[in-house]
Write a protein that holds these residues in place. Sequence first.
Motif, PDB file in Angstrom:
ATOM      1  N   THR A   1      38.422  29.409  29.986  1.00 28.05           N
ATOM      2  CA  THR A   1      39.262  30.492  30.466  1.00 28.05           C
ATOM      3  C   THR A   1      38.444  31.672  30.984  1.00 28.05           C
ATOM      4  OG1 THR A   1      39.424  31.271  28.187  1.00 28.05           O
ATOM      5  CG2 THR A   1      41.220  29.939  28.999  1.00 28.05           C
TER       6      THR A   1
ATOM      7  N   TYR B   1      42.815  33.960  25.071  1.00 21.60           N
ATOM      8  CA  TYR B   1      42.952  33.091  26.235  1.00 21.60           C
ATOM      9  C   TYR B   1      42.097  31.833  26.046  1.00 21.60           C
ATOM     10  CZ  TYR B   1      45.115  37.185  28.338  1.00 21.60           C
ATOM     11  OH  TYR B   1      45.941  38.252  28.595  1.00 21.60           O
TER      12      TYR B   1
ATOM     13  N   VAL C   1      46.333  28.538  30.419  1.00 15.93           N
ATOM     14  CA  VAL C   1      45.855  29.799  31.008  1.00 15.93           C
ATOM     15  C   VAL C   1      44.549  29.604  31.754  1.00 15.93           C
ATOM     16  CG1 VAL C   1      47.012  31.216  29.283  1.00 15.93           C
ATOM     17  CG2 VAL C   1      44.641  30.521  28.899  1.00 15.93           C
TER      18      VAL C   1
END
Length: 458
Positions: A141, A395, A400
């Motif tokens: 991420t 995250y 994501v």
Amino acid sequence: MLGRRGAGRGEVVSTWHKIGATAAGIVAGYLLGVALMETVDMFYATPVNPTAVALSGNPGQGGGATKVGGKTIHSVLTSNGSPYQNFQGRIMPKGTNTKLPGDTIHSIFTCGGDYYQDFQSRIISARHAVAFGGSTSHQFTQEPCVYGTYKLVQKMPGGDKLTGFTRILHRMKPDELMDEIPTFRANPLHPECDEWCDFPVADRPNAVKQWLDAAAKEPGMIKGAWILLLECDYVWMRPVQAPDAYDTSAVGFQFMFDYIMPEHPCRFAAVPFMNKLSGGRVEPKDIPRSGPAPVLIRYTDLAALTPDWERVTAAIEADPEAVKQLDWVREMYAWDIALALHNVSMVTETPPHSRLIAQPPHDLVLGDAAMCHYTWGTLYFENKKEIWKWEKRDYTSREVALKVPLLTMPPQPWKEGWVLQDNLPVTRELHELVTGMIGQMNKAISTLPDLSNAPLRT
């Protein structure tokens, strides 16, 4: 003695007349001789083949004959081997045909390919620098952040000097970002880190070594006179400005981490380990307080020290006591020891004068830095109530990482009385820095494609 000149007029032939006549005769004789020699050479000289020459028995060519194009040029240079001349000859990998401008930068980072780091990587690089990481969802991420903002600052004044970017992926299999971010895949020392391991960064030195070895065979992989080592949780705010790599007085620079204390007698009990790991060859006071990112360094210096960086890292991992005492920054110490062993000259800079990074909320202003490092979370509180939060550790999922959401901006306008999670005040300057960082990340995120339909990992 009388001579004749003109009609019926005579004058004495002086000594100077004699000397002039003799010199004229010598010159005339020389010119006549040269003309005769050139005429003879036309008929008897060895002819030159205008299209090719055959080379046979040359060392390193297997003794076979090689036909070389007649319009090709083999350049040679002489050198006395002085450090000054060797410096100029060794800036780039052996075999590099093009001299890159001295102020160009090839950025790199390592990554394990997890979703946590991939999220960050996409943002820093949204398209070519080197960054470090493993391959957990946490890493995945981060990667969009580092590459996305890199592409943004390439368009700024001075951004044309950012000429290369490479993600070094130490993972058994390719991941979803191979086509989005320029990537070199290295075989990991710890394949279990593809799923989970407690210290994937132990693979970083070896991964960089694999990349350097590949570049030595294919010099075109290197796109800049300097190498900039990054991590994936960086946000580019403006281009890094490099000195001329071909200037012998120019040195690279790195960031000073205040928690790296090689000569501290108590902190991590570092001194005995510094002595042991360096083989007693360097004093702890001569070991810099830095780490392998961020660092701006010449290719040749990086190539020279990386084997020791790798060796010292392996020695620490094999020593349970060293692992315990040096903890999560142990590979940073390995880098610093390698720098000291090779006596690489570097400027170690602190905020606000660091040309590389600022670390909000620890640092209140960007200062001279080109990037932000969001290693810590930033939480705003008003009257003991949380009113805003940025925390990269939130995250970590595939969702994501592949479809990066826009981040919530800090509340506006700034208000006096806000405090951070450690109860320190949110100053106006800090608020402006954090707002600028999150805004830059969102600009990069808005350029990223949706990779949600990528095949599931096997």
